[in-house]
Design an enzyme around this catalytic site. Sequence first.
Site, PDB file in Angstrom:
ATOM      1  N   ARG A 107      -1.153  11.065  -1.422  1.00 42.09           N
ATOM      2  CA  ARG A 107      -2.642  11.266  -0.948  1.00 42.09           C
ATOM      3  C   ARG A 107      -2.299  13.036  -0.722  1.00 42.09           C
ATOM      4  NH1 ARG A 107      -4.935   8.038   4.476  1.00 42.09           N
ATOM      5  NH2 ARG A 107      -5.476   6.034   2.406  1.00 42.09           N
ATOM      6  N   ARG A 148       1.001  10.433   8.593  1.00 45.47           N
ATOM      7  CA  ARG A 148       1.191   8.997   8.698  1.00 45.47           C
ATOM      8  C   ARG A 148       1.274   8.053   7.651  1.00 45.47           C
ATOM      9  NH1 ARG A 148      -4.352   5.342   8.779  1.00 45.47           N
ATOM     10  NH2 ARG A 148      -4.698   6.470   6.964  1.00 45.47           N
ATOM     11  N   GLU A 204      -5.730   6.318  18.273  1.00 49.77           N
ATOM     12  CA  GLU A 204      -5.582   7.874  18.316  1.00 49.77           C
ATOM     13  C   GLU A 204      -5.699   8.611  18.576  1.00 49.77           C
ATOM     14  OE1 GLU A 204      -8.162   7.795  14.042  1.00 49.77           O
ATOM     15  OE2 GLU A 204      -8.038   9.957  13.992  1.00 49.77           O
ATOM     16  N   HIS A 233      -8.321  12.722   3.614  1.00 51.02           N
ATOM     17  CA  HIS A 233      -8.191  11.979   2.211  1.00 51.02           C
ATOM     18  C   HIS A 233      -8.845  12.353   1.170  1.00 51.02           C
ATOM     19  CE1 HIS A 233      -9.343   8.362   0.382  1.00 51.02           C
ATOM     20  NE2 HIS A 233      -9.104   7.952   1.011  1.00 51.02           N
ATOM     21  N   GLU A 254       0.665  -1.020  -0.244  1.00 53.46           N
ATOM     22  CA  GLU A 254      -0.011   0.274  -0.125  1.00 53.46           C
ATOM     23  C   GLU A 254       1.084   1.030  -0.067  1.00 53.46           C
ATOM     24  OE1 GLU A 254      -2.054   0.747   3.690  1.00 53.46           O
ATOM     25  OE2 GLU A 254      -4.108  -0.424   2.592  1.00 53.46           O
ATOM     26  N   HIS A 269      -9.294  12.681   8.042  1.00 48.07           N
ATOM     27  CA  HIS A 269      -9.505  11.156   7.514  1.00 48.07           C
ATOM     28  C   HIS A 269      -9.188  10.904   8.994  1.00 48.07           C
ATOM     29  CE1 HIS A 269      -9.559   7.296   6.881  1.00 48.07           C
ATOM     30  NE2 HIS A 269      -7.984   6.690   6.603  1.00 48.07           N
ATOM     31  N   SER A 291      -1.830   3.010  12.065  1.00 45.34           N
ATOM     32  CA  SER A 291      -2.761   3.385  12.953  1.00 45.34           C
ATOM     33  C   SER A 291      -3.437   2.534  13.551  1.00 45.34           C
ATOM     34  CB  SER A 291      -4.007   4.363  12.755  1.00 45.34           C
ATOM     35  OG  SER A 291      -4.333   4.084  11.330  1.00 45.34           O
TER      36      SER A 291
HETATM   37  C1  LIG Z   1     -13.037   5.020   7.225  1.00 41.92           C
HETATM   38  C2  LIG Z   1     -11.883   4.305   8.002  1.00 41.92           C
HETATM   39  C3  LIG Z   1     -11.257   3.770   6.930  1.00 41.92           C
HETATM   40  C4  LIG Z   1      -9.758   3.285   8.207  1.00 41.92           C
HETATM   41  N1  LIG Z   1      -9.166   1.887   7.494  1.00 41.92           N
HETATM   42  C5  LIG Z   1      -7.829   2.019   8.209  1.00 41.92           C
HETATM   43  C6  LIG Z   1      -7.516   1.041   7.957  1.00 41.92           C
HETATM   44  O1  LIG Z   1      -6.898   1.014   6.457  1.00 41.92           O
HETATM   45  N2  LIG Z   1      -6.095   0.428   8.542  1.00 41.92           N
HETATM   46  C7  LIG Z   1      -5.123   1.540   9.777  1.00 41.92           C
HETATM   47  O2  LIG Z   1      -4.509   0.718  10.609  1.00 41.92           O
HETATM   48  N3  LIG Z   1      -6.131   2.296  10.120  1.00 41.92           N
HETATM   49  C8  LIG Z   1      -6.996   3.326   9.486  1.00 41.92           C
HETATM   50  N4  LIG Z   1      -7.914   3.879  10.064  1.00 41.92           N
HETATM   51  C9  LIG Z   1      -8.135   4.741  11.009  1.00 41.92           C
HETATM   52  C10 LIG Z   1      -8.299   4.213  12.101  1.00 41.92           C
HETATM   53  O3  LIG Z   1      -9.460   3.060  11.927  1.00 41.92           O
HETATM   54  C11 LIG Z   1      -8.478   4.779  13.260  1.00 41.92           C
HETATM   55  O4  LIG Z   1      -7.060   5.244  13.493  1.00 41.92           O
HETATM   56  C12 LIG Z   1      -8.150   3.317  14.547  1.00 41.92           C
HETATM   57  O5  LIG Z   1      -9.416   3.037  15.067  1.00 41.92           O
HETATM   58  C13 LIG Z   1      -8.686   4.232  16.033  1.00 41.92           C
HETATM   59  O6  LIG Z   1      -8.635   3.368  16.974  1.00 41.92           O
HETATM   60  P1  LIG Z   1      -9.199   4.495  18.217  1.00 41.92           P
HETATM   61  O7  LIG Z   1      -9.307   2.886  19.736  1.00 41.92           O
HETATM   62  O8  LIG Z   1      -7.788   4.653  18.951  1.00 41.92           O
HETATM   63  O9  LIG Z   1     -10.291   4.211  18.848  1.00 41.92           O
HETATM   64  P2  LIG Z   1     -12.354   4.499  17.783  1.00 41.92           P
HETATM   65  O10 LIG Z   1     -12.379   3.124  17.065  1.00 41.92           O
HETATM   66  O11 LIG Z   1     -12.747   5.949  17.080  1.00 41.92           O
HETATM   67  O12 LIG Z   1     -12.958   4.192  19.247  1.00 41.92           O
HETATM   68  C14 LIG Z   1     -13.490   5.399  20.255  1.00 41.92           C
HETATM   69  C15 LIG Z   1     -13.972   4.853  21.098  1.00 41.92           C
HETATM   70  O13 LIG Z   1     -14.079   6.255  21.819  1.00 41.92           O
HETATM   71  C16 LIG Z   1     -15.576   6.148  22.515  1.00 41.92           C
HETATM   72  N5  LIG Z   1     -15.418   7.702  23.102  1.00 41.92           N
HETATM   73  C17 LIG Z   1     -15.236   8.226  22.366  1.00 41.92           C
HETATM   74  N6  LIG Z   1     -15.072   9.618  23.541  1.00 41.92           N
HETATM   75  C18 LIG Z   1     -16.038   9.066  24.188  1.00 41.92           C
HETATM   76  C19 LIG Z   1     -16.429   9.828  25.802  1.00 41.92           C
HETATM   77  N7  LIG Z   1     -16.141  11.347  26.043  1.00 41.92           N
HETATM   78  N8  LIG Z   1     -16.711   9.230  26.763  1.00 41.92           N
HETATM   79  C20 LIG Z   1     -16.873   7.961  26.771  1.00 41.92           C
HETATM   80  N9  LIG Z   1     -16.545   7.310  25.701  1.00 41.92           N
HETATM   81  C21 LIG Z   1     -15.796   7.796  24.177  1.00 41.92           C
HETATM   82  C22 LIG Z   1     -16.114   6.092  21.476  1.00 41.92           C
HETATM   83  O14 LIG Z   1     -17.638   5.708  21.523  1.00 41.92           O
HETATM   84  C23 LIG Z   1     -15.462   5.222  20.974  1.00 41.92           C
HETATM   85  O15 LIG Z   1     -15.860   3.084  21.317  1.00 41.92           O
HETATM   86  C24 LIG Z   1      -9.552   4.041   9.314  1.00 41.92           C
HETATM   87  C25 LIG Z   1     -10.340   5.151   9.666  1.00 41.92           C
HETATM   88  C26 LIG Z   1     -11.794   5.051   9.103  1.00 41.92           C
HETATM   89  C27 LIG Z   1     -12.549   6.288  10.181  1.00 41.92           C
END
Ligand SMILES: Cc1cc2nc3c(=O)[nH]c(=O)nc-3n(C[C@H](O)[C@H](O)[C@H](O)COP(=O)(O)OP(=O)(O)OC[C@H]3O[C@@H](n4cnc5c(N)ncnc54)[C@H](O)[C@@H]3O)c2cc1C
Length: 506
Positions: A279, A372, A361, A229, A113, A337, A377
């Site tokens: 990108r 990135r 994140e 993106h 990729e 994104h 991520s």
């Molecule tokens: C469409 C899309 C495609 C992607 N594709 C890829 C990929 O192929 N590969 C890659 O590496 N990354 C990808 N990413 C990025 C990656 O998905 C994210 O960076 C990663 O999933 C973030 O994980 P996280 O656990 O930090 O947060 P998240 O998965 O966003 O979880 C956040 C959590 O915090 C909770 N929360 C937020 N605020 C509060 C609050 N105040 N009180 C209580 N709970 C709260 C939410 O409810 C949720 O449970 C993509 C992102 C998107 C949007």
Amino acid sequence: MSEQYDLIVVGSGAAGLSVALSAASGLRVAVVSRGVLGLDGATCWAQGGIAAAIGSGDSPGQHAADTIHAGQRLNNKSAVRWLAESAPDVIRWLISLGMQFDVVNGRLALGREAAHSFPRILHAGGDATGAELIRALRDAVARQPQMDRYEFTDVCEILKAGEKAVGVLARNRRGDLIRILAPNVVLATGGIGQLYCHTSNPSEADASGIALAQLAGAETADLEFVQFHPTALAPIDGDGNPQLPLITEAIRGAGAILLNDQGMRFMAAAHPQAELAPRDVVARAVWDQVSRGHRVYLDARPLANSLRARFPNLVQACHQRDIDPRVQLIPVVPAAHYHMGGIKVDLHSLTRVPGLYAVGELACTGVHGANRLASNSLLEALAFGKALGERLAQRGPVAPITRVDPPAGHAVRAESANDQMVLARLRQLMWNDVGIFRTEDGLQAALHQIQVMERRCLSGAPVLRQLLVARLMVEACLRRRESIGAHFLASPAMEFSKPAHGQAVA
Ligand SMILES: Cc1cc2nc3c(=O)[nH]c(=O)nc-3n(C[C@H](O)[C@H](O)[C@H](O)COP(=O)(O)OP(=O)(O)OC[C@H]3O[C@@H](n4cnc5c(N)ncnc54)[C@H](O)[C@@H]3O)c2cc1C
């Protein structure tokens, strides 16, 4: 009355569930999230995959070098090296939890990729990696009796005793304010895409975690670095929802091209690699067209015969908007994104507030630098989350909390119609002035308007969290005086490319 735990994890995406699962064998854990555990947040939307240098000829050193190259050398090199070396172990752990990666001839399939110099992207169900990851993590959670869930619960404030974090104040699904106490509080609240009027991020990615941590005394870093993106499916007119379906870059790799509404293939003039340029270059070119008043389209008609088989998600998203991509052009806009910056943490995910950690994140480990590298991520969220959970479990249960300072009253009001109106204005402002093209004048104007909005809000209004983070982001942009990575500061001569303040661009 307050519930007591050894560990509170706020967020149930890849980061939060990795911490919780790795800690749960030794500790009493509470997982708090805004929706259904695991199914809220960005993780379940992730498409492409997870990077790990496990292929023949590849090495963690090469993975680290690619990451540092993408990050314009602003990365924390120790964090990058640790991440790249941890990746194979993360994959083994996910397999042990039951995650089904795609395989070819009995071996893990590895995709190549963007700026990765080797095939090293593991995926599941083709472009459904996030959904399969969350399925495996949720199944593992279901096997853990030591874990309590607080779903549909919004954390409003970090509770402290003196300098130390000792719990959270949250609004539960009935609208009541509750206190949950623990000597270790981990924030894993995801990204900030919802601060912009076009984003790939779901509604939970509204930056509240940065506000929670900052108000508790944590530091922020690299907030100016937001990755856009280039191609999301353009919104339906009048639909206020900022979350848009992403259109994968792979479709341009397969031969789809970008056109404006005059049929001009503008990428050919913008970069020698045309649609396959990096990108951020494509995102800026699309933005430039849109801000000159053009609509932008992806022309996938040359791929008509293979579209349904190769890009089923795209075909489905188009059909929901009554577009047949085999014969019609697909309207696109760029979208916020991924946030490289966030709450500053050390290699152990600790913020500068004792007892308060940040992962995923939300956190800024310095791994990504100014931009990135794709698929790093999920890896970062999983690797740092797993390591933190294991460390906390090794340390074992700590004495229960006996003292809590009175809360400061941040974000304790229920959300009102005014919060929604202010947020809509903020999104437009961020899009116009703190987006893909930034100028000194635009940033100064945005700062002023955000400060006015902050002064006009009632104290305790939830939207004050978004206004705070937006202000911190603008201040970070103003401190970074040169264009680098995802921060593009246009010179005055380029200002014609920016839309007038307040003008919608798509
Ligand atoms: C469409 C899309 C495609 C992607 N594709 C890829 C990929 O192929 N590969 C890659 O590496 N990354 C990808 N990413 C990025 C990656 O998905 C994210 O960076 C990663 O999933 C973030 O994980 P996280 O656990 O930090 O947060 P998240 O998965 O966003 O979880 C956040 C959590 O915090 C909770 N929360 C937020 N605020 C509060 C609050 N105040 N009180 C209580 N709970 C709260 C939410 O409810 C949720 O449970 C993509 C992102 C998107 C949007």
